[in-house]
Design an enzyme around this catalytic site. Structure first.
Site, PDB file in Angstrom:
ATOM      1  N   HIS A 483      31.294 -13.207 -24.268  1.00  0.00           N
ATOM      2  CA  HIS A 483      30.905 -11.929 -24.613  1.00  0.00           C
ATOM      3  C   HIS A 483      29.940 -11.316 -23.818  1.00  0.00           C
ATOM      4  O   HIS A 483      30.237 -10.241 -23.767  1.00  0.00           O
ATOM      5  CB  HIS A 483      30.470 -12.650 -25.942  1.00  0.00           C
ATOM      6  CG  HIS A 483      29.700 -11.255 -26.399  1.00  0.00           C
ATOM      7  ND1 HIS A 483      30.634 -11.117 -27.952  1.00  0.00           N
ATOM      8  CD2 HIS A 483      28.909 -10.558 -26.750  1.00  0.00           C
ATOM      9  CE1 HIS A 483      29.888 -10.008 -28.272  1.00  0.00           C
ATOM     10  NE2 HIS A 483      28.667  -9.862 -27.701  1.00  0.00           N
ATOM     11  N   GLU A 484      28.889 -12.039 -23.325  1.00  0.00           N
ATOM     12  CA  GLU A 484      27.814 -10.974 -22.670  1.00  0.00           C
ATOM     13  C   GLU A 484      28.275 -10.902 -21.186  1.00  0.00           C
ATOM     14  O   GLU A 484      28.438  -9.672 -21.035  1.00  0.00           O
ATOM     15  CB  GLU A 484      26.657 -11.865 -21.775  1.00  0.00           C
ATOM     16  CG  GLU A 484      25.882 -12.156 -23.467  1.00  0.00           C
ATOM     17  CD  GLU A 484      26.202 -11.648 -25.114  1.00  0.00           C
ATOM     18  OE1 GLU A 484      25.243  -9.918 -24.350  1.00  0.00           O
ATOM     19  OE2 GLU A 484      25.574 -11.341 -25.869  1.00  0.00           O
ATOM     20  N   HIS A 487      30.270  -7.962 -21.474  1.00  0.00           N
ATOM     21  CA  HIS A 487      29.751  -5.798 -21.400  1.00  0.00           C
ATOM     22  C   HIS A 487      28.941  -5.581 -19.525  1.00  0.00           C
ATOM     23  O   HIS A 487      29.112  -4.791 -20.101  1.00  0.00           O
ATOM     24  CB  HIS A 487      27.873  -6.614 -22.399  1.00  0.00           C
ATOM     25  CG  HIS A 487      28.344  -6.507 -23.848  1.00  0.00           C
ATOM     26  ND1 HIS A 487      28.623  -5.681 -24.475  1.00  0.00           N
ATOM     27  CD2 HIS A 487      27.666  -7.686 -25.086  1.00  0.00           C
ATOM     28  CE1 HIS A 487      28.266  -5.259 -26.136  1.00  0.00           C
ATOM     29  NE2 HIS A 487      27.472  -7.149 -25.612  1.00  0.00           N
ATOM     30  N   HIS A 490      31.544  -4.259 -18.590  1.00  0.00           N
ATOM     31  CA  HIS A 490      31.827  -2.814 -18.624  1.00  0.00           C
ATOM     32  C   HIS A 490      30.763  -1.672 -17.633  1.00  0.00           C
ATOM     33  O   HIS A 490      30.586  -1.177 -17.832  1.00  0.00           O
ATOM     34  CB  HIS A 490      30.755  -2.931 -20.064  1.00  0.00           C
ATOM     35  CG  HIS A 490      30.578  -1.468 -21.408  1.00  0.00           C
ATOM     36  ND1 HIS A 490      31.504  -0.957 -22.291  1.00  0.00           N
ATOM     37  CD2 HIS A 490      32.223  -0.046 -20.661  1.00  0.00           C
ATOM     38  CE1 HIS A 490      31.500   0.494 -22.861  1.00  0.00           C
ATOM     39  NE2 HIS A 490      31.577   0.733 -21.489  1.00  0.00           N
TER      40      HIS A 490
END
Length: 692
Positions: A483-484, A487, A490
């Site tokens: 998940h992190e 990010h 991105h």
């Protein structure tokens, strides 16, 4: 004026490394090894002064306002101040102490005053407005138009056209809000750190896996309690204890300590802070002409309005709550059958839920941990990002870091430096709980000569290595890392011209799409085979284990959905108050959560007082965005499943249309360009097994 100020900075750069125009570090990374606490406050003051001078030059220029001399010039302003503040406030989350916390408290009102001064500068606003009113004749690119509109809206939404007395009140409110948010976070961290469950009797460890016992023993040694076991409220300690400890009374003690953080009526209590935060946020919004704070925030979200968010959460509740009630009944019936437990308290639920999961799927964290050595999982996410997006990672020990546990990497795309990446994985007293991605430098590309790569960091609180075992992650920690890292992708793959539109500078209910879609790969055998191997034997994770992971993917999904909805609704209820008045935090929270309540509430417990997402972080009126983005990620991943999870064309389209674009266009425009249509809300329900 600017040139004189730059001379002053050159004189000081040898004394204060934060103020150097050019950093003498690899890739101009933050010189953590040179920074001392006493550098921060002077650097904040100098950074503000320089930024003010840059903005004043724009504001007082006698040239006719253009996109280049106004909007672009503003985007380029405040470089040193950005560096100083990103360093200070990131350290306050990841490696803080009493001194840094005090510095942040001293700096926050100065920064708040600076921001409001810029937003109330009539000269600046008039220039921005002049360019905005010419926008149809300027032949702007989509990104330029977005930047112009963002700047104009920012002035309008922050009161640039208000009378002076109302602007003065906005300034007071902004200053106080920044102080309150910092204090809220300090209280939660202090409460988390001060509790210890010290066990001397090995019988009290019954049910707890050996690896967790060893971690508790090591914690005891570090705290000078040799021969004992210490459990804390940090997630890698608290969650396994609540999941595995057979001793019900000790589970109750841990639960009550965790759920009463900052809710004890003492000097660390957050109830009055919440009341003031909610009231001031509401007043701020209403001064600006909005009905509530939620209306103010959601004007710049994909959802658009509180009504839309409540409708969205209500629809999910219609599916999730009945399933959640069935999930609770299953666990309750199982507990009664197993040992005669008639009713479940909150401190019982995780314990019996895990036992039921093991019975249904013959799988648990202890079975899976040996296949998820942290270093292997990290290599796994690197490999997945290479297969999807062509990235490669090279550790660089010469890049300064803020703690010895932090690792720094150079990130390359097709042989060209693309980003700097920091990874910080383990809990410690100076780090707040949870996991997050952050940035020290945004990507920008003004020209061939004037460009910068992003400096991105992820910060987590994972299971620590022990004296006999490496860090072995739970599967939930594996998905958290994915998940992190989503990010981080991105941020790392950002490819915009303007830094204020780069990377994660997107609508808040769009920012979770890259992180949540990346979690999906962790459930796929084709992905797990890249890294999930036994830390001792090197054996790949067995195929039946992978199938069990997939089979258990929707286990208790109704319960989890109801739980997440309760948080989203609580957030919206606080920030949709038309009078902004919360008379009693406990009563208010109970009233909000009644519609999703699945287990009896516990006297002395309160979620709001430690709800850092909305009272310390940036999720106020935005916690729903996790579920909103789940719709996007479920719909988007269906395309990957259709074409192949490592399909180059699909990955390239996702990179080019989503990851690289940041906030350069409206998120729905970007999403439709990737997917070919708006997201299908039923995709989430299908994946969660809630659509019968």
């Amino acid at each position: 004026m600017i040139n004189n100020f730059r001379l002053k900075l050159k004189e000081q750069k040898y004394m204060n490394p934060l103020l150097a125009e050019q950093l003498n570090t690899p890739f101009s990374t933050i010189p953590f090894d040179q920074i001392k606490n006493e550098h921060f406050l002077p650097a904040v003051k100098e950074g503000i002064a320089l930024a003010k001078a840059e903005y004043k030059a724009i504001s007082t220029s006698t040239e006719a306002p253009t996109f280049e001399n106004t909007i672009l010039a503003m985007d380029k302003s405040g470089v040193i101040l950005d560096r100083v503040t990103s360093t200070l406030f990131n350290l306050n989350s990841a490696e803080t102490n009493d001194e840094i916390q005090k510095i942040c408290k001293d700096a926050s009102p100065l920064l708040s005053e600076f921001r409001t001064d810029i937003l109330f500068d009539k000269g600046l606003f008039n220039k921005v407005k002049a360019v905005y009113e010419q926008r149809s004749s300027l032949n702007l690119s989509a990104e330029q138009l977005t930047l112009l509109e963002k700047n104009y809206r920012s002035y309008k939404r922050n009161g640039a056209e208000l009378p002076e007395e109302k602007q003065a009140r906005i300034k007071e409110i902004s200053k106080r809000l920044s102080e309150l948010s910092l204090t809220f976070g300090e209280h939660v961290l202090a409460e988390t750190n001060k509790f210890e469950l010290v066990l001397e009797n090995e019988a009290d460890l019954d049910g707890i896996p050996e690896s967790i016992r060893e971690m508790a023993s090591m914690t005891a040694q570090q705290k000078g309690k040799e021969g004992k076991w210490v459990f804390t409220l940090d997630y890698p300690s608290y969650v396994p204890f609540m999941t595995y400890a057979s001793n019900k009374a000790l589970r109750e003690e841990m639960f009550k300590a965790f759920s009463s953080r900052a809710f004890k009526g003492d000097e660390l209590d957050n109830k009055d802070i919440i009341k003031e935060l909610v009231s001031l946020r509401n007043e701020h919004a209403q001064i600006l002409g909005y009905e509530t704070y939620a209306h103010y925030v959601l004007e710049e979200r994909m959802a658009g309005s509180p009504d839309k968010v409540f409708e969205f959460l209500g629809e999910l509740r219609d599916y999730g709550l009945p399933a959640g009630k069935e999930d609770v009944k299953q666990v309750t019936d199982f507990a009664k059958q197993l040992d005669g437990t008639e009713s479940l308290a909150r401190w019982d639920y995780a314990f019996y839920q895990e036992k039921l999961k093991k019975e249904k799927f013959a799988i648990d964290d202890d079975l899976l941990r040996p296949y998820f050595k942290l270093e292997n999982v990290v290599e796994g996410v690197f490999t997945v990002s290479e297969k999807l997006f062509g990235l490669s990672f090279k550790e660089n020990k010469d890049i300064p870091v803020y703690h010895e546990e932090v690792t720094a990497y150079e990130v390359y795309e097709n042989g060209k430096l693309k980003a700097i990446f920091y990874a910080d994985f383990f809990p410690r007293e100076g780090k707040r709980g949870g996991a997050w991605m952050t940035s020290y430098q945004s990507q920008y590309n003004y020209s061939e000569e004037e460009n910068g790569v992003p400096h991105v960091s992820i910060v987590c609180n994972f299971t620590k290595p022990t004296t006999t075992k490496p860090s072995l992650l739970t599967f939930n920690e594996v998905t958290t890392l994915f998940h992190e890292f989503g990010h981080a992708l991105h941020g790392m793959l950002a490819n915009t011209v303007y830094k204020s539109l780069s990377g994660t500078s997107v609508y808040w209910d769009f920012v979770e799409l890259p992180s949540q879609i990346f979690e999906n790969w962790a459930y796929e055998k084709e992905c797990l085979d890249l890294f999930a191997k036994h830390y001792e034997t090197g054996e790949l994770i067995p195929e039946d284990y992978v199938q069990k992971i997939k089979d258990s993917m929707t286990f208790q999904e109704g319960y989890q959905t109801a739980r997440q909805l309760s948080f989203g609704l609580l957030d919206m209820d606080y920030h949709s108050l038309k009078d902004g008045v919360v008379e009693d935090v406990a009563v208010f929270e109970q009233g909000s959560m009644n519609s999703t309540l699945l287990l009896p509430s516990v006297d002395g417990s309160n979620m709001s007082c430690a709800f850092s997402h909305i009272f310390q972080g940036g999720y106020a009126s935005g916690y729903y965005s996790y579920k909103w983005a789940e719709v996007l990620d479920a719909d988007a991943f269906e395309l990957f499943k259709q074409n192949g999870i490592f399909d180059k064309a699909t990955a390239e389209s996702f990179k080019e249309n989503i990851l690289s674009k940041g906030g350069s266009e409206h998120p729905m425009t970007l999403y439709k360009r990737f997917r070919g249509a708006e997201p299908d809300p039923k995709a989430l329900l299908r994946r969660a097994g809630l659509l019968k």
